[in-house]
Design a protein around this motif. Structure first.
Motif, short mmCIF file in Angstrom:
data_model
loop_
_atom_site.label_atom_id
_atom_site.label_comp_id
_atom_site.label_asym_id
_atom_site.label_seq_id
_atom_site.Cartn_x
_atom_site.Cartn_y
_atom_site.Cartn_z
N LYS A 43 0.81 -1.21 0.00
CA LYS A 43 0.00 0.00 0.00
C LYS A 43 0.85 1.27 0.00
O LYS A 43 0.29 2.36 0.08
N LEU A 46 -0.12 3.83 -2.73
CA LEU A 46 -1.46 4.40 -2.73
C LEU A 46 -1.45 5.81 -2.16
O LEU A 46 -0.69 6.12 -1.25
N LYS A 48 -3.97 8.64 -0.44
CA LYS A 48 -5.29 8.89 0.14
C LYS A 48 -5.71 10.31 -0.19
O LYS A 48 -4.97 11.25 0.00
N ILE A 49 -6.93 10.44 -0.69
CA ILE A 49 -7.47 11.73 -1.05
C ILE A 49 -8.68 12.00 -0.17
O ILE A 49 -9.58 11.18 -0.09
N LYS A 50 -8.68 13.14 0.50
CA LYS A 50 -9.85 13.52 1.30
C LYS A 50 -10.88 14.16 0.39
O LYS A 50 -10.55 14.99 -0.44
#
Length: 51
Positions: A43, A46, A48-50
């Motif tokens: 991971k 990857l 992370k998008i808020k």
């Protein structure tokens, strides 16, 4: 023949008609099929998008 089927539009329409949960489950299943026993998904790539 499958290579001549040209089903991209039908595939897109199908997957857009599925819920986010169903699409995520399908991706998880496909990825899990490529992993060896005991291997986990890396991971670190990857983002992370808020929302």
């Amino acid at each position: 023949m499958m290579k001549d089927a040209n089903d991209e539009q039908y595939d897109l329409e199908y997957w857009l008609s599925r819920t986010v949960k169903e699409r995520a489950a399908a991706i998880t299943y496909i990825v899990s099929q490529s992993l060896r026993k005991g291997q986990r998904l890396d991971k670190t790539k990857l983002i992370k998008i808020k929302m």
